[in-house]
Design a protein around this motif. Sequence first.
Motif, PDB file in Angstrom:
ATOM      1  N   GLU A 178       0.842  -1.211   0.000  1.00  0.00           N
ATOM      2  CA  GLU A 178       0.000   0.000   0.000  1.00  0.00           C
ATOM      3  C   GLU A 178       0.879   1.264   0.000  1.00  0.00           C
ATOM      4  OE1 GLU A 178      -3.476   0.461   0.181  1.00  0.00           O
ATOM      5  OE2 GLU A 178      -3.961  -1.671   0.021  1.00  0.00           O
ATOM      6  N   GLY A 179       1.954   1.242   0.784  1.00  0.00           N
ATOM      7  CA  GLY A 179       2.865   2.390   0.802  1.00  0.00           C
ATOM      8  C   GLY A 179       3.552   2.566  -0.537  1.00  0.00           C
ATOM      9  N   MET A 180       3.956   1.435  -1.125  1.00  0.00           N
ATOM     10  CA  MET A 180       4.655   1.457  -2.416  1.00  0.00           C
ATOM     11  C   MET A 180       3.767   2.066  -3.503  1.00  0.00           C
ATOM     12  SD  MET A 180       6.313  -1.773  -4.469  1.00  0.00           S
ATOM     13  CE  MET A 180       6.380  -2.825  -3.096  1.00  0.00           C
ATOM     14  N   VAL A 181       2.486   1.730  -3.460  1.00  0.00           N
ATOM     15  CA  VAL A 181       1.545   2.246  -4.472  1.00  0.00           C
ATOM     16  C   VAL A 181       1.559   3.771  -4.485  1.00  0.00           C
ATOM     17  CG1 VAL A 181      -0.942   2.540  -4.921  1.00  0.00           C
ATOM     18  CG2 VAL A 181       0.005   0.256  -4.576  1.00  0.00           C
ATOM     19  N   LYS A 182       1.560   4.355  -3.297  1.00  0.00           N
ATOM     20  CA  LYS A 182       1.474   5.824  -3.247  1.00  0.00           C
ATOM     21  C   LYS A 182       2.751   6.480  -3.776  1.00  0.00           C
ATOM     22  CE  LYS A 182      -2.089   6.090   0.212  1.00  0.00           C
ATOM     23  NZ  LYS A 182      -2.491   4.689   0.004  1.00  0.00           N
ATOM     24  N   VAL A 195      -0.666   3.813 -10.972  1.00  0.00           N
ATOM     25  CA  VAL A 195      -0.395   2.701 -10.050  1.00  0.00           C
ATOM     26  C   VAL A 195      -1.498   2.685  -8.992  1.00  0.00           C
ATOM     27  CG1 VAL A 195       1.313   1.616  -8.536  1.00  0.00           C
ATOM     28  CG2 VAL A 195       2.088   3.155 -10.356  1.00  0.00           C
ATOM     29  N   ASN A 196      -2.208   1.566  -8.908  1.00  0.00           N
ATOM     30  CA  ASN A 196      -3.312   1.459  -7.949  1.00  0.00           C
ATOM     31  C   ASN A 196      -3.310   0.076  -7.299  1.00  0.00           C
ATOM     32  OD1 ASN A 196      -4.918   4.023  -8.315  1.00  0.00           O
ATOM     33  ND2 ASN A 196      -4.835   3.299 -10.444  1.00  0.00           N
ATOM     34  N   TYR A 251      -8.175   8.915 -14.478  1.00  0.00           N
ATOM     35  CA  TYR A 251      -7.779   9.970 -13.520  1.00  0.00           C
ATOM     36  C   TYR A 251      -7.603   9.393 -12.112  1.00  0.00           C
ATOM     37  CZ  TYR A 251      -7.436  14.855 -11.992  1.00  0.00           C
ATOM     38  OH  TYR A 251      -6.990  16.055 -11.489  1.00  0.00           O
ATOM     39  N   ILE A 252      -7.450   8.070 -12.031  1.00  0.00           N
ATOM     40  CA  ILE A 252      -7.267   7.423 -10.725  1.00  0.00           C
ATOM     41  C   ILE A 252      -5.851   6.874 -10.642  1.00  0.00           C
ATOM     42  CG2 ILE A 252      -8.051   5.587  -9.167  1.00  0.00           C
ATOM     43  CD1 ILE A 252     -10.785   5.688 -10.500  1.00  0.00           C
ATOM     44  N   THR A 253      -5.082   7.392  -9.693  1.00  0.00           N
ATOM     45  CA  THR A 253      -3.769   6.807  -9.422  1.00  0.00           C
ATOM     46  C   THR A 253      -3.448   6.974  -7.937  1.00  0.00           C
ATOM     47  OG1 THR A 253      -1.518   6.534 -10.259  1.00  0.00           O
ATOM     48  CG2 THR A 253      -2.268   8.817  -9.951  1.00  0.00           C
ATOM     49  N   GLY A 254      -2.692   6.023  -7.399  1.00  0.00           N
ATOM     50  CA  GLY A 254      -2.344   6.065  -5.973  1.00  0.00           C
ATOM     51  C   GLY A 254      -3.486   5.638  -5.067  1.00  0.00           C
ATOM     52  N   ALA A 255      -4.501   5.007  -5.649  1.00  0.00           N
ATOM     53  CA  ALA A 255      -5.682   4.634  -4.865  1.00  0.00           C
ATOM     54  C   ALA A 255      -5.630   3.162  -4.457  1.00  0.00           C
ATOM     55  CB  ALA A 255      -6.946   4.882  -5.685  1.00  0.00           C
ATOM     56  N   SER A 256      -6.350   2.849  -3.410  1.00  0.00           N
ATOM     57  CA  SER A 256      -6.547   1.450  -3.026  1.00  0.00           C
ATOM     58  C   SER A 256      -8.054   1.238  -2.922  1.00  0.00           C
ATOM     59  CB  SER A 256      -5.870   1.168  -1.686  1.00  0.00           C
ATOM     60  OG  SER A 256      -6.086  -0.179  -1.331  1.00  0.00           O
TER      61      SER A 256
END
Length: 267
Positions: A178-182, A195-196, A251-256
């Motif tokens: 989860e941290g890596m995604v952000k 990246v999500n 337009y979605i990135t860094g989301a979980s």
Amino acid sequence: MREKEQLTEDFTLVSPRSVFSLEGKIALITGGGSGIGYDIAQCMTHAGATVIITGRREHALQEATAALGKSAHYVVNDVTELDSLEGLVETIEATYGPIDILVNNAGINMKKPALEVTDADFDRIIHTNLNAVFALTRACAKGMIARQSGSILMISSMAAYYGIDRVVAYAASKSGVEGMVKVLASEFSKYNVRVNAIAPGFIETNMMKTAMSSDPDRMNRALNRTPMGKFGKPQDIGWAAVFLASEAACYITGASLPVDGGNSIGF
Ligand code: NDP
């Protein structure tokens, strides 16, 4: 208040069929021979993608590709062999074309009280669920960044967010993801690489059955903790993966994204 005419001018009408389509896309899905990974592959082929699935068991991959049809291919690969991952990406890209979508799905779990977890146990889980995810992402992202296009998905877990007993290494690995995604979403967004993560709840696969088998009462407790009152199907994760990989999520990135029947409302 804007005029109606101006609103319609701003909005380019596209059909849902095209905006959710993965037509012409190449998707690499680790652990695609069974469980959630197989259903992600199935949903992505339905959406038009060519999928390459990986795993350690060739017979499982053979069966899966036969069932998935002509848009599916496999490569036997163990993601924990980090030195093999650059070569895996090169082989796939030379054979099928540039990878547009990476799904880091392969993962393992182990249930033990924290004080019984050895260093070797902990390393094994972290190596598969975190180190390998980073190494393969790095290998794929180089090409995506050069092409200024790509979508990377991590299959995380609600264990990253909640204190679920006896999964200390697994929870640590998924929190790391989860941290890596952000961080990766922040670094890659200027290159049009998104990246999500998807954070599944209780999904009916072998992993879940194994986790539940050691504690028969756990099944009931898990159901009681799920507001929708039922477990998820691997396909529920598959369609979420199609959405996040498609233009509909541009337009979605860094989301979980929790896909968990409401577990994330709170325990
Ligand atoms: P399964 O155990 O059913 O499937 C795991 C898949 O990963 C298999 O296809 C396996 O193939 C592959 N795999 C495991 N280790 C490796 C490796 N070293 N190299 C390559 N492939 C490997 O698990 P699920 O389908 O349930 O889980 C998929 C993902 O979803 C995991 O990341 C898991 O953490 C996550 N998840 C699952 C939940 C659930 O309730 N099921 C809940 C939350 C998250 P092979 O054995 O052939 O290598």
